[in-house]
Design a protein around this motif. Structure first.
Motif, PDB file in Angstrom:
ATOM      1  N   VAL A   1      23.565  41.653  -6.454  1.00  0.00           N
ATOM      2  CA  VAL A   1      22.403  42.360  -5.890  1.00  0.00           C
ATOM      3  C   VAL A   1      22.422  42.235  -4.363  1.00  0.00           C
ATOM      4  O   VAL A   1      22.085  43.175  -3.650  1.00  0.00           O
ATOM      5  N   GLU A   2      22.870  41.082  -3.878  1.00  0.00           N
ATOM      6  CA  GLU A   2      22.975  40.898  -2.439  1.00  0.00           C
ATOM      7  C   GLU A   2      23.985  41.883  -1.855  1.00  0.00           C
ATOM      8  O   GLU A   2      23.751  42.502  -0.822  1.00  0.00           O
TER       9      GLU A   2
ATOM     10  N   GLY B   1      22.471  45.465  -2.354  1.00  0.00           N
ATOM     11  CA  GLY B   1      21.347  45.540  -1.421  1.00  0.00           C
ATOM     12  C   GLY B   1      20.684  46.887  -1.401  1.00  0.00           C
ATOM     13  O   GLY B   1      20.294  47.430  -2.446  1.00  0.00           O
ATOM     14  N   ALA B   2      20.585  47.441  -0.204  1.00  0.00           N
ATOM     15  CA  ALA B   2      19.858  48.692  -0.030  1.00  0.00           C
ATOM     16  C   ALA B   2      20.566  49.875  -0.691  1.00  0.00           C
ATOM     17  O   ALA B   2      19.964  50.921  -0.896  1.00  0.00           O
TER      18      ALA B   2
ATOM     19  N   ILE C   1      21.653  50.036  -3.731  1.00  0.00           N
ATOM     20  CA  ILE C   1      21.525  50.040  -5.190  1.00  0.00           C
ATOM     21  C   ILE C   1      20.900  51.349  -5.658  1.00  0.00           C
ATOM     22  O   ILE C   1      19.957  51.865  -5.041  1.00  0.00           O
TER      23      ILE C   1
ATOM     24  N   VAL D   1      15.556  40.822 -10.158  1.00  0.00           N
ATOM     25  CA  VAL D   1      16.242  41.660  -9.176  1.00  0.00           C
ATOM     26  C   VAL D   1      15.251  42.187  -8.135  1.00  0.00           C
ATOM     27  O   VAL D   1      15.538  42.193  -6.935  1.00  0.00           O
ATOM     28  N   LEU D   2      14.073  42.608  -8.597  1.00  0.00           N
ATOM     29  CA  LEU D   2      13.075  43.160  -7.685  1.00  0.00           C
ATOM     30  C   LEU D   2      12.664  42.128  -6.642  1.00  0.00           C
ATOM     31  O   LEU D   2      12.529  42.426  -5.460  1.00  0.00           O
TER      32      LEU D   2
ATOM     33  N   GLN E   1      14.375  39.721  -5.513  1.00  0.00           N
ATOM     34  CA  GLN E   1      15.446  39.546  -4.549  1.00  0.00           C
ATOM     35  C   GLN E   1      15.515  40.704  -3.548  1.00  0.00           C
ATOM     36  O   GLN E   1      15.823  40.509  -2.380  1.00  0.00           O
ATOM     37  N   LEU E   2      15.228  41.917  -4.039  1.00  0.00           N
ATOM     38  CA  LEU E   2      15.361  43.099  -3.178  1.00  0.00           C
ATOM     39  C   LEU E   2      14.344  43.107  -2.038  1.00  0.00           C
ATOM     40  O   LEU E   2      14.638  43.594  -0.945  1.00  0.00           O
TER      41      LEU E   2
ATOM     42  N   ASN F   1      13.047  47.374   0.575  1.00  0.00           N
ATOM     43  CA  ASN F   1      14.012  48.047  -0.298  1.00  0.00           C
ATOM     44  C   ASN F   1      13.315  48.665  -1.500  1.00  0.00           C
ATOM     45  O   ASN F   1      13.648  49.764  -1.937  1.00  0.00           O
ATOM     46  N   LEU F   2      12.345  47.915  -2.023  1.00  0.00           N
ATOM     47  CA  LEU F   2      11.662  48.361  -3.224  1.00  0.00           C
ATOM     48  C   LEU F   2      10.886  49.654  -2.980  1.00  0.00           C
ATOM     49  O   LEU F   2      10.899  50.569  -3.814  1.00  0.00           O
TER      50      LEU F   2
ATOM     51  N   VAL G   1      13.259  52.396  -3.094  1.00  0.00           N
ATOM     52  CA  VAL G   1      13.710  52.665  -4.463  1.00  0.00           C
ATOM     53  C   VAL G   1      12.665  53.483  -5.224  1.00  0.00           C
ATOM     54  O   VAL G   1      12.976  54.486  -5.866  1.00  0.00           O
TER      55      VAL G   1
END
Lengths: 476, 476
Positions: free
Chosen positions: A82-83, A86-87, A89, A105-106, A108-109, A113-114, A117
Motif C-alpha cells: 500500500v505504501e 500510495g496515491a 492505487i 488499508v484506508l 494507512q492511506l 488520498n482517501l 479515491v
C-alpha cells in the motif's frame, strides 16, 4: 425458444484453424484462481524491496484481482505494498476489499488520498466505503471534499444501513415520456456525463416520477420515430429508498431484473440499483445464514486471531450453558447410572441423534424462511411433514439401536428403553426444529442467529431425560 | 463519483402532490410476499370449482409469482389448477417452479402440451426443463418437436450437467469487427429475431471468434461512424462450453459482468450466459453449502415426507456410527465411571464444546474454500490462526468449567481434569476443523458434504478419551 435462431449472424466458415484466444484465457483448468507464480513473484518483489516490479505486477491486474492479492498478503507485506501504490492505487480496488482489510488499508492511506479515491468512485461504492470509517476520519475527509461530493456522502449516510438508499447509485438515465427514440439517442450521444454502464432507460413524467422502463436492447433496436411511451414496460418495480436490501434482492431474483429505479417517499426517481450490486447482496445474505447458524462473524476469515476468539466466545459460552443444563439433567439420575453403567455409555447416542435430526429440520426451515418459501401460508403443513419424517426415521433408528444395545449389553430392557427414547427425541427434534425458527421469525428475530442454541438445548435435555428417566422407572 | 451528476435529467419541479404510484406497488410493508387474501381467494375458487375465477387470478400474476402459488397449494389443489390452466399455462411459469413440483406438473401436462411449452422458452430454460424428464418422456417429446428444436435440446443435453453449455442461451447478437455503429443499429432495427433481452454486443472476427465486447450503454451513446473495433473492450472473459457453473458464477461476481460469450473448443462463439442465470446459480451454490453441511437435500422442502425421510436417513446413519464409536470409547472406561459417577455427568460437556468450536472453524473454512478465499496460498496461516483461537478459548473455558466442576463436585482434581481435556479438545477441534475441509478439497471431494461427520467423530472421540482417560489415570 429458437423462434429466432441467429442464423445470419453465424456466417458459414472454414473449419477452425489453430489460433490463440483473445483477451484473458479462462479455459485452462484451475486458471480461475490467481496463479501461484504471480503470487510468488509479488512476494519476492516485496521481499527484495523491488518497488517498481511490485507496482507493475499489481497495476496489470483487474481491481478485483488486485484486491484479492492484498487480502492474501501478510499484514507486513500489505503495508509495504500500500505504501508503494500510495496515491496511485486504483479506487476500484478498495471497493473490492473485505471490510476488515479495507479498514486497515484506508487508515494507512490517510484522509487526503482517501478523499481523492472517493471522488473517483460511483456514489454507491463511495458511500459503502465512507460508512465504515470512524466518526473523526469521516469529518476529516468531508472537509477535504468539494461541497457537491460532501452532500452526496452525507445524504447516502442518512439512509438506514442495508437499505436501498445505501445500495443505489445516483447516476442514471431518465427520459421524458414524450420523447422519441430518435431524440433519446441524440441526447445520449451528446451527453457527456452518462453513467459508465446502464441497462435500462427510465421513463419519467413531468413530476419526475418513473412511469415505465425500456431495456436498452429494445431501445437500440427501435426506429427513430417511435415514442418512449409506446415502447416502455409499464409494469415496473420501483424500489423505495428505505427498502431493506434483502427485499431488493428478492425482487431482482424473482423478476429477473437488470436494474430498478429507486424512488423517494413522494415517488420521485432518485437513484438506480443494478444487478451487479444485488449479486453481492444475495451472496452476503446467503453467507450470513451459513455463518450465523454456526455462530461466527462474516468477517471471521480476515479478522485477527484475538478478534475472532472474542467474537466466537459468546456463542461458545451459550453452548456451555446448554451443555451444563444437560449435565444437570444427567446429575438427577446419578444414582441410576451408578447401578447400571451401561446407561452412561449409551446416553450420548440419543442426544446426538436428536441434535442431528433437529439440525436437518432447522436448516431447511431457516433457509426456506430466508428465501420466502416458508411462511404462515404453509407453516402448518411443513410442521406436519417434519413430524412425520422425524417419527419415521425415529422408528427405524429405534429398531436399529434397540437391537444393537440389546446385543451389546445383553438386556432387552435397555434396548427397549433406548428405542423409545430415540423415537421420542426425534419427534421432539422435528417439532422444535420447525417451531423455533417459525416462532423467532414471528417475533422478528433472525431465525439463523438463535435457533440452533435453543434446539440443542431441547434435544440434549429431552434426550437425556427420556433415556435416563425411562431407565430409572423401569430398571430400578 | 458524481463527475456526472445527472442534473439536466432532473428538472426543477413543484412540490409533489398526492398521486398514486404507477405499476406494481412495492412500497407497502410486507407486500413482497404474495398477499394472503390472494392466496385465500385462489383456495376458495378452487374449492368452489370456480374455474374461471381461478384462471383469471393466476393469469394476472407474473410467472414467478404464479409458480410460487403452485408451490404453495396442496397437491390436490395443484392438480386441479394445472387441469384448469392446461394448454394455456405460461411456459415461463414452469421454468420458475422448484424441480420436485415441476416434475409433478410436467407429468400432468403430457407430451403434447410440453412440446409446445418448450418451443416457447429460451433454449437454456428449455434444456433445463427437458433434462429433468425421464428417458421415455424425453423421446416422446422429441418426436413431437420440429427438427430444429429437437437438435437444440439434444445438443444442450450433450454438455456435462452444471456446465456453461447447459446454462447458456443460443440467442445472442454477434457483429463483425469491421462494422460501424450506424451499420449495427440499422441491422438491429431490421432484424426480427433478436433475443428479448441482451446487455452486450459481441464483436467477432471472420472466423466467428469473439474479439471484443461492447456494453449496450456504450453502443447507444456512440456516434454512427464509430467503428466497433475502436469501441470494444478487448479484455473479454470468454467462457468455455465445459466450464463448471460454479466457475462461471465466480467470473461474473469477480468482474461484475452482465453477460459473457460462450465459446466452443475451437474458440468460436456459440452462446451467451447472462447475469440473471448466474444469480440463480450463485444462490443455488450457497444453498448447496448450507444444506450439505446439515446433510439435507436442496429439494428437501418440496419433497414428499417419504422422500425426505429416505434422503436424510443416510446422514443420520453416518452420525449414528459416529455416536456408537464415541460410546465404545466411553465403554472402555465404565469401571472408572462406576467409581466416580460425576464423570458421566460432566463428560458430554467436553465433547459438546469441542463439537461447537470445531463447527465454527469448519464453517468458516468450507465457505472460504467455496468463495476461493482460502487455498494453498494462505492455508498454513489459516490453520495457525485457528489453532491459536482454539487454544485461547480453550484456556478460558477450561478455567470457567474447571472452577464450576470443582465447586459442583467439591473436587479440585475433577476440575483440573475437565480443564485439561477442554483445552486439548478445542485445539484438536481447530486443527481438524481446518485440516478436514482443506484435505477433502485437495482430494477433489466437496468439503461441504463430508466434513462435519468426520469432525464430530474426532471431537467426540477425543473429548471422551481425553476426559475419561485423564480421570482413569489420576482418580483411580
Amino acid at each position: 425458444m429458437v423462434d429466432r435462431p441467429p442464423e445470419q449472424e453465424r456466417p458459414e466458415e472454414n473449419p477452425p484453424q489453430e489460433q490463440v484466444g483473445v483477451g484473458i484465457d479462462t479455459s485452462a483448468e484451475g486458471s480461475l484462481v490467481l496463479p501461484e507464480e504471480l503470487i510468488s513473484s509479488i512476494h519476492e518483489a516485496l521481499a527484495a524491496g523491488d518497488v517498481q516490479q511490485a507496482e507493475v505486477l499489481v497495476h496489470a491486474l483487474h481491481p478485483a484481482d488486485a484486491a484479492d492479492i492484498l487480502e492474501i498478503l501478510s499484514a507486513d507485506e500489505r503495508t509495504l505494498l500500500v505504501e508503494i501504490l500510495g496515491a496511485t492505487i486504483d479506487p476500484e480496488v478498495l471497493s473490492h476489499l473485505e471490510p476488515t482489510i479495507r479498514e486497515e488499508v484506508l487508515e494507512q492511506l490517510g484522509a487526503e488520498n482517501l478523499a481523492r479515491v472517493l471522488m473517483h468512485l460511483d456514489s454507491d461504492d463511495a458511500v459503502e466505503i465512507f460508512e465504515d470509517l470512524e466518526e473523526d476520519a469521516q469529518q476529516h475527509i468531508l472537509s477535504a471534499l468539494p461541497l457537491a461530493y460532501r452532500h452526496i456522502l452525507q445524504e447516502g449516510l442518512s439512509y438506514p444501513e442495508d437499505s436501498a438508499g445505501r445500495l443505489m447509485a445516483r447516476e442514471f438515465v431518465a427520459i421524458p415520456q414524450s420523447w422519441t427514440i430518435g431524440q433519446t439517442i441524440d441526447y445520449l450521444r451528446a451527453a457527456e456525463d452518462l453513467p459508465d454502464i446502464f441497462y435500462d432507460l427510465y421513463v419519467v413524467n413531468p413530476k419526475h416520477k418513473p412511469v415505465g422502463i425500456i431495456p436498452l436492447s429494445r431501445a437500440i433496436g427501435a426506429r427513430r420515430p417511435e415514442k418512449l411511451g409506446d415502447l416502455m414496460d409499464q409494469e415496473l418495480r420501483t424500489i423505495p429508498l428505505t427498502m431493506d436490501q434483502e427485499d431488493v434482492a428478492y425482487i431482482f431474483r424473482q423478476y429477473g431484473l437488470a436494474s430498478a429505479p429507486v424512488v423517494d417517499a413522494a415517488g420521485r426517481l432518485v437513484g438506480t440499483i443494478t444487478v451487479d450490486d444485488v449479486v453481492l447482496v444475495i451472496e452476503e445474505e446467503a453467507e450470513e445464514d451459513i455463518m450465523k447458524l454456526a455462530g461466527v462473524a462474516e468477517t471471521d476469515l480476515y479478522d485477527a486471531a484475538i478478534d475472532t476468539a472474542k467474537a466466537r466466545f459468546t456463542w461458545l459460552l451459550l453452548n456451555l450453558g446448554t451443555a451444563v443444563l444437560a449435565s444437570l439433567v444427567i446429575g438427577l439420575f446419578s444414582g441410576t447410572i451408578e447401578k447400571v453403567v451401561a446407561l452412561a455409555v449409551l446416553m450420548p447416542i440419543v442426544a446426538s441423534m436428536g441434535g442431528n435430526a433437529g439440525t436437518q429440520t432447522l436448516t431447511v426451515a431457516v433457509r426456506a424462511i430466508a428465501m420466502r418459501d416458508l411462511g404462515p401460508w404453509n407453516a402448518l403443513r411443513f410442521v406436519g411433514k417434519e413430524v412425520i419424517v422425524g417419527a419415521a426415521n425415529g422408528v427405524i433408528f429405534a429398531l436399529v439401536m434397540g437391537l444393537v444395545a440389546w446385543l451389546w449389553f445383553d438386556s432387552a430392557m435397555i434396548g427397549l428403553i433406548i428405542g423409545v427414547a430415540m423415537v421420542l427425541n426425534l419427534v421432539v427434534a422435528a417439532l422444535f426444529g420447525t417451531l423455533i425458527p417459525l416462532g423467532l421469525e414471528r417475533l422478528k428475530i433472525d431465525p439463523a442467529v438463535a435457533s440452533s442454541v435453543f434446539l440443542t438445548t431441547v434435544t440434549d435435555v429431552v434426550g437425556f431425560l427420556a433415556f435416563l428417566g425411562l431407565a430409572a422407572l423401569m430398571l430400578t
